[in-house]
Design a protein around this motif. Structure first.
Motif, PDB file in Angstrom:
ATOM      1  N   ALA A 164     -21.086  98.057  33.087  1.00  0.00           N
ATOM      2  CA  ALA A 164     -22.297  97.455  33.800  1.00  0.00           C
ATOM      3  C   ALA A 164     -23.082  97.172  34.863  1.00  0.00           C
ATOM      4  O   ALA A 164     -23.977  97.971  35.642  1.00  0.00           O
ATOM      5  CB  ALA A 164     -23.329  97.790  32.376  1.00  0.00           C
ATOM      6  N   TRP A 165     -22.971  96.296  35.114  1.00  0.00           N
ATOM      7  CA  TRP A 165     -23.050  94.646  36.246  1.00  0.00           C
ATOM      8  C   TRP A 165     -23.328  96.243  38.012  1.00  0.00           C
ATOM      9  O   TRP A 165     -24.124  96.106  38.367  1.00  0.00           O
ATOM     10  CB  TRP A 165     -22.865  93.885  36.238  1.00  0.00           C
ATOM     11  N   ALA A 166     -21.480  96.334  37.288  1.00  0.00           N
ATOM     12  CA  ALA A 166     -21.450  97.601  39.034  1.00  0.00           C
ATOM     13  C   ALA A 166     -21.779  98.306  39.490  1.00  0.00           C
ATOM     14  O   ALA A 166     -21.855  98.861  40.522  1.00  0.00           O
ATOM     15  CB  ALA A 166     -19.984  97.597  38.577  1.00  0.00           C
ATOM     16  N   HIS A 167     -23.204  99.471  38.513  1.00  0.00           N
ATOM     17  CA  HIS A 167     -23.733 100.105  38.711  1.00  0.00           C
ATOM     18  C   HIS A 167     -24.969 100.031  38.706  1.00  0.00           C
ATOM     19  O   HIS A 167     -26.044 100.936  38.915  1.00  0.00           O
ATOM     20  CB  HIS A 167     -23.162 100.984  37.415  1.00  0.00           C
ATOM     21  N   ALA A 168     -25.841  98.257  38.309  1.00  0.00           N
ATOM     22  CA  ALA A 168     -27.438  98.448  38.515  1.00  0.00           C
ATOM     23  C   ALA A 168     -27.750  97.933  39.969  1.00  0.00           C
ATOM     24  O   ALA A 168     -29.432  98.637  39.636  1.00  0.00           O
ATOM     25  CB  ALA A 168     -27.491  96.453  37.522  1.00  0.00           C
ATOM     26  N   ALA A 169     -27.198  97.984  41.166  1.00  0.00           N
ATOM     27  CA  ALA A 169     -27.682  97.724  42.104  1.00  0.00           C
ATOM     28  C   ALA A 169     -28.651  99.134  42.781  1.00  0.00           C
ATOM     29  O   ALA A 169     -29.729  99.312  43.089  1.00  0.00           O
ATOM     30  CB  ALA A 169     -26.935  97.100  43.048  1.00  0.00           C
ATOM     31  N   ALA A 170     -27.430 100.319  42.534  1.00  0.00           N
ATOM     32  CA  ALA A 170     -27.787 101.090  42.958  1.00  0.00           C
ATOM     33  C   ALA A 170     -28.737 101.503  41.265  1.00  0.00           C
ATOM     34  O   ALA A 170     -29.785 102.512  42.114  1.00  0.00           O
ATOM     35  CB  ALA A 170     -26.594 101.963  42.719  1.00  0.00           C
ATOM     36  N   GLY A 171     -29.020 101.447  40.458  1.00  0.00           N
ATOM     37  CA  GLY A 171     -29.889 102.279  39.914  1.00  0.00           C
ATOM     38  C   GLY A 171     -31.563 101.902  39.535  1.00  0.00           C
ATOM     39  O   GLY A 171     -32.100 102.050  39.606  1.00  0.00           O
ATOM     40  N   ARG A 172     -31.000 100.476  40.388  1.00  0.00           N
ATOM     41  CA  ARG A 172     -32.441  99.458  40.740  1.00  0.00           C
ATOM     42  C   ARG A 172     -33.305  99.886  41.970  1.00  0.00           C
ATOM     43  O   ARG A 172     -34.123 100.249  42.626  1.00  0.00           O
ATOM     44  CB  ARG A 172     -32.258  98.105  41.332  1.00  0.00           C
ATOM     45  N   THR A 173     -32.419 100.255  43.209  1.00  0.00           N
ATOM     46  CA  THR A 173     -32.668 100.828  44.301  1.00  0.00           C
ATOM     47  C   THR A 173     -33.421 102.562  43.534  1.00  0.00           C
ATOM     48  O   THR A 173     -34.509 102.448  44.490  1.00  0.00           O
ATOM     49  CB  THR A 173     -31.857 100.602  45.219  1.00  0.00           C
ATOM     50  N   GLU A 174     -32.695 103.448  42.869  1.00  0.00           N
ATOM     51  CA  GLU A 174     -32.573 104.958  43.398  1.00  0.00           C
ATOM     52  C   GLU A 174     -34.281 104.678  42.263  1.00  0.00           C
ATOM     53  O   GLU A 174     -35.136 105.262  42.541  1.00  0.00           O
ATOM     54  CB  GLU A 174     -32.309 105.314  42.096  1.00  0.00           C
ATOM     55  N   ARG A 175     -34.482 103.847  40.736  1.00  0.00           N
ATOM     56  CA  ARG A 175     -36.001 103.349  40.777  1.00  0.00           C
ATOM     57  C   ARG A 175     -36.816 103.156  41.284  1.00  0.00           C
ATOM     58  O   ARG A 175     -38.202 103.709  41.045  1.00  0.00           O
ATOM     59  CB  ARG A 175     -35.581 102.614  39.391  1.00  0.00           C
ATOM     60  N   ALA A 176     -36.609 102.513  42.117  1.00  0.00           N
ATOM     61  CA  ALA A 176     -37.391 101.694  43.512  1.00  0.00           C
ATOM     62  C   ALA A 176     -38.360 102.678  43.913  1.00  0.00           C
ATOM     63  O   ALA A 176     -38.775 102.828  44.364  1.00  0.00           O
ATOM     64  CB  ALA A 176     -37.599 100.453  43.562  1.00  0.00           C
ATOM     65  N   ALA A 177     -37.539 103.816  44.713  1.00  0.00           N
ATOM     66  CA  ALA A 177     -37.016 104.557  45.624  1.00  0.00           C
ATOM     67  C   ALA A 177     -38.887 105.720  44.260  1.00  0.00           C
ATOM     68  O   ALA A 177     -39.455 106.612  45.411  1.00  0.00           O
ATOM     69  CB  ALA A 177     -36.652 105.304  46.387  1.00  0.00           C
ATOM     70  N   ALA A 178     -37.656 106.400  43.457  1.00  0.00           N
ATOM     71  CA  ALA A 178     -38.709 107.269  42.476  1.00  0.00           C
ATOM     72  C   ALA A 178     -40.248 106.470  42.103  1.00  0.00           C
ATOM     73  O   ALA A 178     -40.991 107.634  42.083  1.00  0.00           O
ATOM     74  CB  ALA A 178     -37.622 107.190  41.234  1.00  0.00           C
ATOM     75  N   GLN A 179     -40.301 105.490  41.960  1.00  0.00           N
ATOM     76  CA  GLN A 179     -41.486 104.945  42.077  1.00  0.00           C
ATOM     77  C   GLN A 179     -42.248 104.434  43.130  1.00  0.00           C
ATOM     78  O   GLN A 179     -43.933 104.558  42.849  1.00  0.00           O
ATOM     79  CB  GLN A 179     -41.358 103.202  41.550  1.00  0.00           C
ATOM     80  N   GLY A 180     -41.746 104.101  44.231  1.00  0.00           N
ATOM     81  CA  GLY A 180     -42.575 104.094  45.222  1.00  0.00           C
ATOM     82  C   GLY A 180     -43.300 103.543  45.735  1.00  0.00           C
ATOM     83  O   GLY A 180     -43.320 101.745  44.986  1.00  0.00           O
ATOM     84  N   TYR A 181     -43.224 103.079  46.731  1.00  0.00           N
ATOM     85  CA  TYR A 181     -43.213 101.509  47.700  1.00  0.00           C
ATOM     86  C   TYR A 181     -44.791 100.780  46.809  1.00  0.00           C
ATOM     87  O   TYR A 181     -45.256  99.630  46.980  1.00  0.00           O
ATOM     88  CB  TYR A 181     -43.637 101.368  49.100  1.00  0.00           C
ATOM     89  N   ALA A 182     -46.020 101.570  47.113  1.00  0.00           N
ATOM     90  CA  ALA A 182     -47.427 101.275  46.736  1.00  0.00           C
ATOM     91  C   ALA A 182     -47.191 100.838  44.942  1.00  0.00           C
ATOM     92  O   ALA A 182     -48.065  99.235  45.117  1.00  0.00           O
ATOM     93  CB  ALA A 182     -48.197 102.194  47.016  1.00  0.00           C
ATOM     94  N   ALA A 183     -46.232 101.368  44.844  1.00  0.00           N
ATOM     95  CA  ALA A 183     -46.484 101.246  43.141  1.00  0.00           C
ATOM     96  C   ALA A 183     -45.324  99.621  43.265  1.00  0.00           C
ATOM     97  O   ALA A 183     -45.971  98.685  42.194  1.00  0.00           O
ATOM     98  CB  ALA A 183     -45.724 101.794  42.292  1.00  0.00           C
TER      99      ALA A 183
END
Length: 795
Positions: free
Chosen positions: A272-291
């Protein structure tokens, strides 16, 4: 204070002028100028090396007894030869924390050149004020109040970058004040290890893999695997990923998100660790920089905003930081710069060590310019002051949660150290020595002259006691602090021996980190090993006393308590040598290096509490003689941690002006332009001026000691206030016993102090030579004025 910013006019020419960010897992030092920017990215678990057994030929107590007889007989050469043969581990695949990669940004269509010096060159004290030559209208700033880096000017692309702890990403916003479509840049990744690969992951993202390998501290084949992701989101314009780079053209605004994960201590077979970073960047992009930014600032300020520091105003506060440092070196006064340095240490603590960090801060905190990795140094855990000093300010500076990664690491160190105690010494309990790593290395280091420090593990384990004494959490005492320290006590009870001449219970072979001595007036050869160094005995006395008190508080281990009482009665006293100095060894040997950088034998003064000006005046004077003697010679090894220790020790002697002088030298002479402290080239094997974080943390701790002390059974207000901080205030400093203190002083005198208790508090409060008793229940508070102390009896 609104002035809590590291501000510069002009570009940063390299790493040593860059500004650090961190979220307790990911770190970055950001440098560059108008046309380009570099993020030197680090990750706390990105270690080379591996866990492996450490073989020894020692037969335990039988060989120890033979070695000790040689030392008792005065045959130091034969004793050291035997120790070198039997009690030295091979370095093997010890490893080091490595830089991960550089993020290289080039802005606009000019193809602006990028800095190509990964380590940032040698820019430092001698080149202060040179940053940004030829660049006008460009400024950069690190805001400590929000933990946000910003850069830009009246023209061109502007940006801000942060390291989000809630999102576990590096995040950056890039925009232009010009008309729409003014944002064009390219982003490329460059690995810092031989095994590093980058590929496109769609039109707007990169994926990268790294393997933490090197050949200086391991065999070049073993280390942590990493996997990371970078995602770019743009408003308007185009985004394209190809050939290992992302290119943004004609955007109105753009945002970058970077995340990394490693396989360090991951469950076997769990990918699962191998996919964690990509998941974080996708969630961050969906959340948006301001948030992301809003959550980051709220999370960070929940720790940072607990303490405010105001030491007075200065005319220099509006100047760029490197100019303020130059003026300080020239003899100027800038009280706001000292407050900034104090809060910078707190900032670095929050950035480098959060409660969920998987490892504590190492020699360079969690940042890394690559210099230590390429020479005999290592970004590891030095247990003979450096790692301890990283965490010296944590409790007093009201950042107890940031202590947790180290406390958790100590528990693992104790587990690994059982094998070392058994295999090397034939003893129960646990032991560790001078160096450790991500893999739990606890054996003696690979040369007895500095590696055979048998109390290194105890020194770092004392942080458990500090955490308890500040927080008074009995659950932590019962479940963590007492079990670990009890096992350490069992080791020393088993390991120590009665000296045949003195009848004292001593360690041995023993050294005083990392110093050497002459015997019998002979100066043709110096030695490092003997029996019963002062540092060992100071640590062990505090250990036995703590375990005795903790056992009584918890109602356990009464037979062990009797053993501890008996042992404490046999421990050597602190001694004053023929020159009036605090004796460093059991015997008053000649000092082979009278200007040595280590001050370990002063542990009883700081951070211990066996030596106090009002409780042990003769020992306090001996400590003062030691300090002034070390400072006197031309050969003084004036490195970052030594100056921090000078300042803290003078604070404990209630000499605020001398403490200030040491801090002024630390800030003005031993900091790069970015206010990060360094160790000088030519000392302790350093090949260049090299960033070492302990000076930042040690200096922060020393400042806290100047304002508030809480040892030896009392809370001492303004014990070492220098004349340069004539009027000021602090809020939120912590005192032992579960208390928090606000201070206000005017014209060098206490105006008002408020003490709040978070646990039942029974103590005395001291100001000057007078004390007032204090009793508070949890949740209670009391405010003191100077008049109350004027009317109190002399202590």
């Amino acid at each position: 204070m609104s002035g809590m910013k590291l501000g510069f006019d002009g570009q940063a020419d390299g790493w040593k002028q860059g500004l650090p960010l961190g979220n307790g897992q990911l770190g970055a030092v950001v440098y560059g100028g108008r046309d380009s920017e570099t993020w030197c990215v680090t990750e706390v678990t990105y270690w080379s090396g591996k866990s492996e057994p450490s073989a020894t030929a020692s037969r335990g107590k039988e060989d120890l007894a033979a070695m000790r007889e040689l030392f008792y007989a005065g045959d130091y050469a034969a004793g050291e030869e035997m120790a070198g043969r039997l009690l030295q581990a091979e370095k093997g695949n010890f490893g080091t924390n490595l830089p991960l990669c550089d993020v290289r940004l080039v802005f606009g269509g000019t193809g602006g050149s990028l800095p190509n010096d990964r380590a940032g060159g040698e820019a430092g004290v001698g080149e202060a004020g040179t940053a940004g030559r030829g660049i006008r209208g460009f400024a950069r700033e690190l805001c400590l109040e929000q933990a946000v880096y910003s850069a830009g000017g009246a023209e061109g692309i502007r940006r801000e970058t942060l390291a989000s702890h809630p999102g576990r990403v590096l995040a950056s916003r890039i925009w232009s004040d010009s008309a729409g479509g003014g944002v064009t840049f390219s982003l490329r990744l460059e690995g810092r290890t031989d095994s590093f690969a980058v590929q496109a992951a769609g039109d707007d993202a990169l994926a990268f893999d790294g393997h933490a390998t090197e050949t200086m501290h391991s065999d070049g084949t073993c280390g942590v695997q990493s996997r990371g992701a970078v995602k770019v989101v743009a408003k308007g314009g185009t985004v394209a990923a190809a050939d290992g780079a992302i290119v943004v053209e004609g955007a109105d605004e753009a945002w970058i998100y970077l995340a990394v994960e490693t396989d360090y201590r991951q469950p076997e077979g769990d990918e699962a660790w191998a996919h964690a970073a990509a998941g974080r960047t996708e969630r961050a992009a969906a959340q948006g920089y301001a948030a992301i930014r809003e959550a980051h600032v709220a999370d960070y300020r929940s720790l940072y905003a607990r303490v405010e520091a105001d030491f007075g105003r200065s005319d220099a506060s509006a100047l760029p930081l490197n100019e303020r440092m130059r003026l300080l070196r020239a003899g100027g006064e800038d009280p706001e710069l000292f407050a900034l340095f104090f809060q910078y240490g707190r900032y670095l603590t929050i950035a480098g060590s959060r409660a969920d960090s998987r490892l504590p801060m190492h020699l360079q905190g969690m940042w890394n310019d690559g210099e230590a990795n390429r020479m005999a140094w290592s970004c590891d855990y030095h247990l003979d002051v450096n790692t301890e000093m990283n965490y010296y300010p944590t409790e007093a500076a009201n950042l107890a949660e940031c202590h947790v990664p180290l406390l958790r690491y100590i528990e693992r160190l104790a587990e690994a150290g059982r094998g070392t105690a058994r295999d090397y010494y034939g003893c129960e309990g646990w032991a560790a020595h001078v160096f450790s790593n991500a893999w739990g290395f606890t054996a003696p280091g690979w040369h007895y002259s500095w590696g055979l420090n048998v109390t290194g593990g105890l020194w770092i384990a004392n942080q458990l006691r500090e955490h308890y004494e500040y927080g008074r959490d009995d659950a932590f005492l019962r479940e963590t602090a007492y079990p670990v320290l009890k096992e350490a006590a069992l080791f020393y009870l088993d390991y120590m021996t009665v000296h045949p001449q003195t009848g004292w219970l001593v360690t041995g072979p023993s050294n005083s980190p990392e110093n050497s001595f002459y015997v019998g007036g002979q100066t043709d050869r110096s030695y490092t090993l003997s029996m019963g160094s002062t540092m060992d005995q100071s640590l062990i006395r505090d250990l036995f006393a703590f375990c005795l008190e903790a056992g009584e508080r918890l109602g356990v281990d009464e037979p062990l308590g009797e053993r501890l009482r008996g042992a404490m009665a046999l421990l050597p006293p602190l001694q004053v040598g023929a020159k009036g100095q605090l004796q460093e060894w059991l015997e008053d040997y000649g000092e082979a290096q009278p200007d040595h950088r280590h001050l370990s034998h002063l542990y009883g003064l700081y951070p211990g509490s066996r030596i106090t000006p009002h409780g042990t005046p003769e020992l306090s004077e001996a400590a003062r003689v030691t300090l002034t003697s070390r400072m006197r010679g031309e050969g003084l090894e004036d490195v970052e941690f030594t100056l921090a220790l000078f300042a803290a020790n003078f604070a404990r002697l209630h000499d605020g002006n001398r403490a200030y002088d040491q801090l002024s030298y630390l800030i003005g002479e031993l900091c790069f332009d970015n206010l990060l402290t360094y160790s000088k080239a030519g000392i302790a094997g350093a090949e260049t001026n090299i960033f070492v974080a302990d000076g930042n943390f040690g200096g922060t701790a020393a400042i806290a000691e100047m304002l508030l002390q809480s040892h030896a059974g009392e809370i001492h207000l303004l014990p070492a206030l220098p004349r340069q901080w004539n009027t000021g205030r602090t809020t939120g400093l912590r005192a032992k016993g579960g208390a928090e203190v606000d201070l206000h002083w005017q014209d060098g005198e206490l105006a008002e102090a408020t003490i709040r208790a978070f646990a039942p508090l029974r103590t005395s409060v001291r100001f000057g030579s007078r004390t007032v008793p204090l009793e508070l229940e949890a949740g209670g508070s009391r405010t003191f004025t100077a008049r109350e102390f004027q009317e109190a009896k002399l202590a």
